[in-house]
Motif scaffolding. Structure first.
Motif, PDB file in Angstrom:
ATOM      1  N   GLY A  73       2.016 -16.496 -13.937  1.00 57.09           N
ATOM      2  CA  GLY A  73       0.885 -16.651 -13.026  1.00 57.09           C
ATOM      3  C   GLY A  73       1.247 -16.353 -11.590  1.00 57.09           C
ATOM      4  O   GLY A  73       0.539 -15.627 -10.882  1.00 57.09           O
ATOM      5  N   LEU A  74       2.362 -16.907 -11.111  1.00 62.45           N
ATOM      6  CA  LEU A  74       2.798 -16.623  -9.746  1.00 62.45           C
ATOM      7  C   LEU A  74       3.119 -15.143  -9.564  1.00 62.45           C
ATOM      8  O   LEU A  74       2.764 -14.536  -8.536  1.00 62.45           O
ATOM      9  N   ALA A  75       3.808 -14.562 -10.554  1.00 62.69           N
ATOM     10  CA  ALA A  75       4.176 -13.154 -10.453  1.00 62.69           C
ATOM     11  C   ALA A  75       2.933 -12.266 -10.369  1.00 62.69           C
ATOM     12  O   ALA A  75       2.890 -11.316  -9.563  1.00 62.69           O
ATOM     13  N   TRP A  76       1.908 -12.574 -11.174  1.00 63.42           N
ATOM     14  CA  TRP A  76       0.703 -11.739 -11.142  1.00 63.42           C
ATOM     15  C   TRP A  76      -0.040 -11.884  -9.813  1.00 63.42           C
ATOM     16  O   TRP A  76      -0.556 -10.913  -9.258  1.00 63.42           O
ATOM     17  N   LEU A  77      -0.097 -13.111  -9.267  1.00 66.84           N
ATOM     18  CA  LEU A  77      -0.735 -13.292  -7.963  1.00 66.84           C
ATOM     19  C   LEU A  77      -0.029 -12.474  -6.891  1.00 66.84           C
ATOM     20  O   LEU A  77      -0.674 -11.854  -6.030  1.00 66.84           O
ATOM     21  N   VAL A  78       1.310 -12.460  -6.912  1.00 68.44           N
ATOM     22  CA  VAL A  78       2.072 -11.698  -5.921  1.00 68.44           C
ATOM     23  C   VAL A  78       1.819 -10.197  -6.086  1.00 68.44           C
ATOM     24  O   VAL A  78       1.527  -9.478  -5.118  1.00 68.44           O
ATOM     25  N   VAL A  79       1.928  -9.712  -7.317  1.00 67.47           N
ATOM     26  CA  VAL A  79       1.755  -8.273  -7.563  1.00 67.47           C
ATOM     27  C   VAL A  79       0.337  -7.832  -7.219  1.00 67.47           C
ATOM     28  O   VAL A  79       0.127  -6.814  -6.550  1.00 67.47           O
ATOM     29  N   GLU A  80      -0.649  -8.601  -7.678  1.00 60.63           N
ATOM     30  CA  GLU A  80      -2.041  -8.233  -7.421  1.00 60.63           C
ATOM     31  C   GLU A  80      -2.363  -8.297  -5.931  1.00 60.63           C
ATOM     32  O   GLU A  80      -3.050  -7.426  -5.383  1.00 60.63           O
ATOM     33  N   GLY A  81      -1.852  -9.310  -5.238  1.00 64.29           N
ATOM     34  CA  GLY A  81      -2.141  -9.440  -3.817  1.00 64.29           C
ATOM     35  C   GLY A  81      -1.513  -8.348  -2.980  1.00 64.29           C
ATOM     36  O   GLY A  81      -2.118  -7.861  -2.018  1.00 64.29           O
ATOM     37  N   LEU A  82      -0.283  -7.945  -3.322  1.00 64.59           N
ATOM     38  CA  LEU A  82       0.392  -6.899  -2.556  1.00 64.59           C
ATOM     39  C   LEU A  82      -0.092  -5.499  -2.926  1.00 64.59           C
ATOM     40  O   LEU A  82       0.039  -4.571  -2.127  1.00 64.59           O
ATOM     41  N   SER A  83      -0.637  -5.326  -4.114  1.00 65.74           N
ATOM     42  CA  SER A  83      -1.023  -3.989  -4.575  1.00 65.74           C
ATOM     43  C   SER A  83      -2.403  -3.567  -4.076  1.00 65.74           C
ATOM     44  O   SER A  83      -2.628  -2.387  -3.798  1.00 65.74           O
ATOM     45  N   VAL A  84      -3.334  -4.507  -3.964  1.00 71.42           N
ATOM     46  CA  VAL A  84      -4.706  -4.179  -3.582  1.00 71.42           C
ATOM     47  C   VAL A  84      -4.960  -4.672  -2.164  1.00 71.42           C
ATOM     48  O   VAL A  84      -4.828  -5.874  -1.884  1.00 71.42           O
ATOM     49  N   GLY A  85      -5.320  -3.750  -1.281  1.00 74.36           N
ATOM     50  CA  GLY A  85      -5.615  -4.091   0.103  1.00 74.36           C
ATOM     51  C   GLY A  85      -7.097  -4.080   0.384  1.00 74.36           C
ATOM     52  O   GLY A  85      -7.934  -4.081  -0.526  1.00 74.36           O
ATOM     53  N   THR A  86      -7.437  -4.054   1.642  1.00 68.75           N
ATOM     54  CA  THR A  86      -8.851  -4.115   2.024  1.00 68.75           C
ATOM     55  C   THR A  86      -9.610  -2.848   1.632  1.00 68.75           C
ATOM     56  O   THR A  86     -10.831  -2.879   1.473  1.00 68.75           O
ATOM     57  N   ARG A  87      -8.909  -1.716   1.475  1.00 70.30           N
ATOM     58  CA  ARG A  87      -9.586  -0.453   1.140  1.00 70.30           C
ATOM     59  C   ARG A  87      -9.263   0.044  -0.266  1.00 70.30           C
ATOM     60  O   ARG A  87      -9.609   1.172  -0.604  1.00 70.30           O
ATOM     61  N   GLY A  88      -8.601  -0.745  -1.049  1.00 72.15           N
ATOM     62  CA  GLY A  88      -8.236  -0.315  -2.395  1.00 72.15           C
ATOM     63  C   GLY A  88      -6.738  -0.464  -2.596  1.00 72.15           C
ATOM     64  O   GLY A  88      -6.088  -1.352  -2.030  1.00 72.15           O
ATOM     65  N   TRP A  89      -6.159   0.435  -3.443  1.00 74.19           N
ATOM     66  CA  TRP A  89      -4.720   0.368  -3.712  1.00 74.19           C
ATOM     67  C   TRP A  89      -3.917   0.611  -2.432  1.00 74.19           C
ATOM     68  O   TRP A  89      -4.272   1.457  -1.619  1.00 74.19           O
ATOM     69  N   ASN A  90      -2.821  -0.143  -2.283  1.00 66.73           N
ATOM     70  CA  ASN A  90      -1.932   0.067  -1.137  1.00 66.73           C
ATOM     71  C   ASN A  90      -0.970   1.221  -1.345  1.00 66.73           C
ATOM     72  O   ASN A  90      -0.370   1.699  -0.377  1.00 66.73           O
ATOM     73  N   TRP A  91      -0.785   1.659  -2.591  1.00 68.26           N
ATOM     74  CA  TRP A  91       0.128   2.763  -2.893  1.00 68.26           C
ATOM     75  C   TRP A  91      -0.615   3.832  -3.702  1.00 68.26           C
ATOM     76  O   TRP A  91      -1.330   3.526  -4.668  1.00 68.26           O
ATOM     77  N   GLY A  92      -0.421   5.067  -3.307  1.00 71.93           N
ATOM     78  CA  GLY A  92      -1.113   6.170  -3.965  1.00 71.93           C
ATOM     79  C   GLY A  92      -0.739   6.321  -5.425  1.00 71.93           C
ATOM     80  O   GLY A  92      -1.557   6.767  -6.238  1.00 71.93           O
ATOM     81  N   LEU A  93       0.489   5.949  -5.800  1.00 67.16           N
ATOM     82  CA  LEU A  93       0.923   6.078  -7.194  1.00 67.16           C
ATOM     83  C   LEU A  93       0.040   5.238  -8.113  1.00 67.16           C
ATOM     84  O   LEU A  93      -0.336   5.678  -9.203  1.00 67.16           O
ATOM     85  N   LEU A  94      -0.288   4.009  -7.685  1.00 64.64           N
ATOM     86  CA  LEU A  94      -1.133   3.150  -8.510  1.00 64.64           C
ATOM     87  C   LEU A  94      -2.541   3.734  -8.670  1.00 64.64           C
ATOM     88  O   LEU A  94      -3.154   3.610  -9.730  1.00 64.64           O
ATOM     89  N   GLU A  95      -3.034   4.359  -7.631  1.00 63.46           N
ATOM     90  CA  GLU A  95      -4.370   4.953  -7.732  1.00 63.46           C
ATOM     91  C   GLU A  95      -4.379   6.117  -8.712  1.00 63.46           C
ATOM     92  O   GLU A  95      -5.342   6.295  -9.468  1.00 63.46           O
TER      93      GLU A  95
END
Length: 707
Positions: A73-95
């Motif tokens: 649960g903690l790991a998913w919160l960290v990954v999800e919070g850092l991966s998705v920003g105010t405009r979408g994915w924070n990294w182009g690879l994930l998009e």
């Protein structure tokens, strides 16, 4: 509760009535149902925990699964919070891999509470497995502290060091680090050969060693005079030791400049009497050292006073019964038992000198230190974050080296003197060969401190300090004026920042003391995997200069997943985790004198760890509690290096306001504001003393018994 952050603030509770009508206020389950698929794993984990709790019997197997689900649960919160920003994915690879995703604001109360829920799953699951004898209180304290340190210490530091390897366009590069790591301005030893100044790293190290040595000696001298002599002015000495630490920044530097500067009052008197040309000796390492010793000696005193009082009188009496004189008893018994306090006082003085920003900025002249060089590397014309990161790494290396040296010196030695038996002895007085020089040193330093503070007080009552000494109250009226026309109105320009500062400091002080002493108890009394790394991590926030802490908090908490800039919460968090190590070190030093048989007796009689801490350990830690409360409250008011980056128009702290007054040349108003802050802090410290009380380890004196 709302899953995402509320712009108007959670604690206003105005969002409750609008919750159904506004999707941005919905809880996590409603957000997931509305299309945010990244929240579904969190909800599934919560459902799995509920099913496990209702169907599986308590035991090691269920505990193992609770730990796993909590970590996931903690790991998913960290990954999800850092991966998705105010405009979408924070990294182009994930998009490219997963397609587009809707942007999300920062985490709110719902996400934070669920994160705490997952953390507690880990601790209670470990307790069911039998870790640390199944003590859920200790396990929960360890897990929550690790989580808090990770969020408020490691995450900001990681943010600023990540920026060192980024170019201005955001691309990653190591060119800046390679350019700065071998810079002669950092490592040069030309001063030893007469070819120029030494590098900033060696200047800072030399200054820190000198400051730590002087503050430890002076702190011990004040503690001995206050507890082991018949000096008639002990209460006055305690006040003098506290005054420098409750002085707002720049004020001591300004007072030293007006007293000992090129045109200072004392400088002119010496030149008129002797004909000597003193020059600009105050500006440089000498002046910084003098200001730091004035500022940091009280910290050493606050750490050492509890340790000096904690030395068992019975051991000193046993030494004298065996025909040892007072000098031999002091040298062979008392002083060695003070070793934990001396080591901690030296370490804190060393770290404080390394991280000091205000004194070098005022008195540094052309000889900067690491903290000011880091500041100018970030906000100056250089704008070189990689250089700031390299300098911060050098500073951290020096600080942690001192920390490891202290641990090596104290390892394998016992200093416990307070056991379960009552102690009917009284402390022996200092031998004459020690008392005379110690009292003389304390008297001279006290006289110098009185003169410095007389200059500060004088500066608030004259029109223009140094030029026009006509007495006036205009500065106090301008800062703290009150009007009674049409009701009570706070008309002074300083009132807004004053009330903000008091509120935040009174919130941060008990939190800092509580978290620090709880951590110190865990370090001193509990054995758990990774304890050395945990203790090491706690010192990082104290070792990094405030300028770096402030900038790293801005970089870490200005964007999702955790967004706190411009709020009071970021100031409270900064104060708690910046000042917590003082409570930790003071608690460790005090608990080193408490025999573990006290804990064992309480546990044997059926008390759990929480009750043992509350009813047995804390009453014996009153000097450490007082030191942590006083230090955290005062530093919340007088801190400048980190605060200057974190204040906002709504939450403007006193120190930032004073800096603005100094920059505008309003020295009289700045001194008046500082004087009022000093009086208020003295009053609050007195209240803390009454609330905490004193620790009683021995029989009272005859006069006390009669009373």
């Amino acid at each position: 509760m709302p899953w995402y952050k509320i712009r108007s603030g959670f604690f206003g509770f105005g969002w409750i009535g609008d919750m159904l009508a506004r999707p941005d206020l919905w809880p996590g389950a409603f957000q997931a149902a509305a299309g945010r698929w990244q929240l579904w794993p969190v909800l599934l984990l919560v459902a799995a925990v509920a099913g496990l709790r209702l169907t599986a019997p308590s035991g090691a197997a269920r505990g193992r699964w609770l730990v796993r689900l909590g970590v996931l649960g903690l790991a998913w919160l960290v990954v999800e919070g850092l991966s998705v920003g105010t405009r979408g994915w924070n990294w182009g690879l994930l998009e490219r891999l997963l397609g587009e995703v809707a942007g999300q604001p920062a985490f709110g109360a719902g996400a934070v509470m669920l994160g705490l829920f997952f953390a507690c799953l880990i601790s209670f699951g470990a307790a069911e497995r039998g870790a640390l004898k199944g003590d859920a209180f200790v396990l929960t304290a360890i897990v929550l502290l690790i989580l808090l340190v990770a969020v408020f210490v490691f995450y900001p530091i990681l943010s600023i060091f990540t920026g060192a390897f980024q170019d201005f366009d955001g691309s990653f590069t190591a060119q800046g680090v390679r350019r700065n790591i071998g810079d002669p301005k950092i490592w040069s030893l030309s001063c030893l050969t007469g070819g120029g100044p030494c590098g900033v790293a060696w200047r800072t190290l030399f200054l820190a060693l000198c400051t730590a040595s002087a503050t430890t000696v002076l702190g011990l001298a004040f503690a001995l005079v206050a507890t082991r002599t018949r000096f008639p002015f002990k209460r006055g000495l305690r006040l003098l030791t506290v005054l420098p630490i409750i002085t707002p920044p720049f004020v001591v530097g300004l007072a030293l400049t007006m007293l000992l500067g090129r045109s200072g009052t004392l400088t002119q008197l010496i030149e008129a009497a002797t004909g000597l040309e003193l020059g600009r000796w105050l500006y440089g390492l000498t002046g910084i050292w003098l200001a730091q010793v004035l500022s940091f000696t009280p910290i050493a005193f606050l750490v050492l006073i509890g340790v000096v009082e904690g030395v068992s009188p019975a051991m000193e009496e046993a030494s004298q019964t065996l025909r040892a004189g007072r000098w031999r008893t002091f040298r062979k018994v008392s002083l060695p038992l003070m070793a934990p306090g001396l080591a901690n006082a030296f370490l804190i003085g060393f770290i404080e000198s390394m991280a000091d920003f205000g004194n070098p900025l005022v008195l540094g002249g052309s000889g900067g230190v690491l903290s000011t060089e880091i500041f100018f590397s970030v906000v100056g014309a250089q704008n070189d974050p990689s250089r700031a990161a390299v300098l911060a790494a050098v500073l951290l290396f020096f600080t942690l080296s001192a920390f490891l040296a202290q641990r090596l010196w104290l390892s394998g030695r016992s200093f416990a003197t307070v056991g379960g038996k009552g102690d009917g002895g009284r402390h022996a007085l200092l031998p004459a060969r020690v008392a005379a020089p110690v009292i003389g040193l304390v008297a001279l330093w006290s006289l110098f401190t009185v003169i410095v503070y007389a200059m500060i007080l004088f500066g608030g009552f004259v029109k223009l300090w140094g030029l026009d000494h006509t007495l006036t109250l205009d500065h106090y009226i301008r800062a703290f004026g009150i009007s009674l026309d049409g009701g009570l109105r706070w008309t002074g320009v300083a009132w807004n920042s004053f009330w903000t500062t008091m509120t935040i400091a009174l919130i941060a002080a008990p939190l800092t003391a509580g978290v620090g002493l709880l951590t110190g108890w865990l370090i001193a009394r509990q054995r758990f995997p990774g304890k050395a790394a945990f203790e090491f991590a706690l010192m990082m926030s104290f070792a990094i200069p405030g300028t770096v802490i402030g900038i790293s908090y801005i970089m870490a908490f200005n964007l999702p997943p955790i967004q706190m800039t411009g709020t009071a919460l970021i100031l409270v968090a900064c104060f708690v985790f910046r000042n917590m190590p003082v409570g930790v070190r003071g608690g460790v030093a005090a608990m080193a004198q408490l025999d573990t048989s006290l804990d064992e007796a309480s546990l044997t009689l059926g008390a759990n760890s929480g009750r043992t801490l509350r009813r047995v350990i804390l009453p014996l830690l009153r000097p450490a509690i007082l030191a942590a409360l006083v230090y955290s409250f005062v530093r919340a008011i007088t801190s400048i290096s980190a605060v200057i980056f974190l204040v906002s128009a709504k939450y403007n702290m006193a120190t930032a306001y004073i800096v603005g007054l100094v920059e505008n040349g309003q020295y009289g108003v700045a001194i008046a504001y500082s004087s009022v802050l000093i009086v208020v802090m003295v009053a609050v410290i007195g209240i803390f003393q009454l609330l905490v009380g004193e620790r009683r380890l021995r029989r009272p004196a005859a006069s006390e018994a009669a009373a």
